[in-house]
Design a protein around this motif. Structure first.
Motif, mmCIF file in Angstrom:
data_model
loop_
_atom_site.group_PDB
_atom_site.id
_atom_site.type_symbol
_atom_site.label_atom_id
_atom_site.label_comp_id
_atom_site.label_asym_id
_atom_site.label_seq_id
_atom_site.Cartn_x
_atom_site.Cartn_y
_atom_site.Cartn_z
ATOM 1 N N ALA A 383 0.808 -1.216 0.000
ATOM 2 C CA ALA A 383 0.000 0.000 0.000
ATOM 3 C C ALA A 383 0.839 1.263 0.000
ATOM 4 N N SER A 384 2.103 1.164 0.474
ATOM 5 C CA SER A 384 2.959 2.356 0.540
ATOM 6 C C SER A 384 3.636 2.673 -0.792
ATOM 7 N N TRP A 389 2.535 -2.333 -5.755
ATOM 8 C CA TRP A 389 3.251 -3.569 -5.525
ATOM 9 C C TRP A 389 4.633 -3.233 -5.010
ATOM 10 N N TRP A 390 5.276 -4.243 -4.418
ATOM 11 C CA TRP A 390 6.508 -4.001 -3.675
ATOM 12 C C TRP A 390 7.680 -3.678 -4.591
ATOM 13 N N ILE A 391 8.428 -2.636 -4.217
ATOM 14 C CA ILE A 391 9.676 -2.260 -4.888
ATOM 15 C C ILE A 391 10.720 -2.046 -3.797
ATOM 16 N N SER A 392 11.919 -2.554 -3.993
ATOM 17 C CA SER A 392 12.971 -2.372 -3.001
ATOM 18 C C SER A 392 13.200 -0.892 -2.734
ATOM 19 N N PRO A 393 13.254 -0.501 -1.462
ATOM 20 C CA PRO A 393 13.453 0.923 -1.152
ATOM 21 C C PRO A 393 14.900 1.381 -1.268
ATOM 22 N N TYR A 394 15.847 0.441 -1.452
ATOM 23 C CA TYR A 394 17.258 0.800 -1.441
ATOM 24 C C TYR A 394 17.953 0.369 -2.725
#
Length: 439
Positions: A383-384, A389-394
């Motif tokens: 949700a963020s 969908w999920w993406i690496s924040p780094y």
């Protein structure tokens, strides 16, 4: 003067050479912006407070010829960056103490980015040290002039590489161990079977001071697995990065050791086959992950959504954190890595380029600072995330090098041509039994 290539107005025919040039530059900026200017240590990842990664330091050294040839930094200043980095590494304390920087010439995996001392009770890593040595030898081979700085870079790089005691790292066995900890000694795992350890053995065999015996390389090869996967014959290793990292420095086209002679192949062609296997696995998509297909693949060691089990559309899905994902035998949790696709560019451009074009359309940061986000998962909803969908924040330091260096090898062969003149690499290849081609 540095020129930032413009973004192509349409991605229908991209990535063009112009697009690859921009991606390469954005990727290289990691080593300029995430480096401590006091000592040359490179942050492991973009997370605040992250320590230095010794492998990332090696990759940063290896990219210096690229930043010079591409006009990012002029040669007389680039050599000073290399010299300062090598001087600091040579000053770092080597000893059995738990807070040293390394021991027997090898370095700990992670170091405090200010002091260069070991952090997290991490392991003394033979493979991460090998990436450091390869980067140092790259700088030494490139800076072949007679200025004081260039002479000093060659001296420092040779000293750094030649003090590594490869036979100590065998711990009385034929093969090299993964590493050592002062608290409990050698790690009970060894480099056996095909993987990125190929570079490790070539460097060990090429050492003029503590060379590995030829039987070490024979022992490494004993557990090779030649398989037929999706109708393709290849030397198997699941994570795609294992088919790439040694190739950042060594041009394996048409040179063969005894194993490849027997199978009428070479390690370059093997990496090409492995790249196609990864694509075919995604097309078949046996676990039904979202997004997989002809132009969405790339399974390797990478960041992930985290250790958790979630029910999605009636299916219980297990997700992982940082782990070595692979194809076709897993592990697999729906996480895809754009960087590892780009790093296969020299092997299979006909499938890499359309896949990169697809990733560009997914808005994964191709034209932004540090280039593509390292991994994403379209099955795991977040949700963020702006995409949901999920993406690496780094971004990770060890992911940037393969992108920058393999784009350069695809465009000009710079690193491959350079390292043909690196005496330890050439000596190591010959000791391993490689013949033919440029060798």
């Amino acid at each position: 003067m540095i020129e930032i290539p413009p973004i192509a107005p349409h991605m229908e025919s991209a990535p063009s050479d112009q697009d690859l040039a921009r991606l390469q530059l954005m990727t290289l900026l990691y080593y300029l912006q995430c480096t401590n200017p006091d000592n040359g240590l490179v942050r492991d990842k973009t997370q605040d407070g992250a320590p230095a990664s010794i492998a990332a330091v090696g990759m940063a050294l290896a990219t210096i010829p690229v930043v010079v040839e591409r006009g990012v930094i002029i040669r007389e200043f680039a050599v000073k960056i290399a010299r300062r980095r090598l001087e600091f590494l040579m000053r770092c304390h080597q000893g059995p103490e738990p807070d040293a920087s390394g021991y027997k010439g090898f370095f700990y995996h992670f170091l405090d980015i200010e002091t260069g001392r070991r952090v997290w009770q991490c392991e003394l890593s033979t493979i991460d040290s090998a990436f450091l040595f390869a980067g140092a030898l790259t700088a030494a081979t490139y800076f072949d002039g007679d200025t004081e700085d260039e002479v000093q870079v060659r001296h420092l790089a040779a000293s750094l590489y030649e003090r590594a005691d490869w036979n100590w790292a065998r711990d009385h066995g034929a093969t090299l161990t993964h590493g050592w900890r002062p608290e409990n000694g050698f790690i009970p795992y060894r480099w056996r079977g095909y993987d990125e350890g190929l570079l490790l053995y070539i460097l060990g065999l090429g050492s003029p001071t503590y060379p590995l015996p030829p039987e070490s390389y024979a022992a490494y090869r004993e557990s090779y697995e030649w398989r037929n996967i999706f109708g393709r014959e290849l030397l198997y290793s699941g994570p795609l990065f294992t088919h790439q990292l040694s190739h950042m420095w060594i041009d394996f086209r048409d040179i063969r050791d005894e194993f490849m002679q027997e199978h009428e192949s070479d390690y370059f062609q093997n990496s090409r086959q492995a790249t196609f296997v990864q694509q075919e696995y995604a097309i078949r998509n046996p676990m039904g992950f979202e997004g997989y297909g002809e132009h969405c693949w790339g399974f390797t060691a990478c960041d992930g959504p985290g250790w958790r089990t979630v029910e999605i559309d009636g299916v219980r899905r297990e997700f992982f954190d940082y782990i070595a994902r692979g194809a076709p035998f897993g592990p697999d949790d729906g996480t895809v890595c754009p960087w590892v696709v780009v790093a296969s560019l020299p092997f299979a451009p006909e499938i890499v380029i359309p896949t990169v074009r697809n990733f560009a359309g997914l808005k994964l940061g191709m034209t932004r600072l540090y280039g593509f986000k390292p991994s994403f998962n379209q099955t795991f909803k977040d949700a963020s995330s702006p995409t949901e969908w999920w993406i690496s924040p780094y971004h990770f330091g060890i992911d940037q090098g393969p992108v920058a260096l393999m784009i350069e090898n695809y465009r000009t062969g710079l690193l491959w041509n350079l390292m043909r003149n690196c005496e330890p690499i050439v000596r190591g290849l010959r000791q391993a039994g490689f013949t033919g081609g440029w060798l």
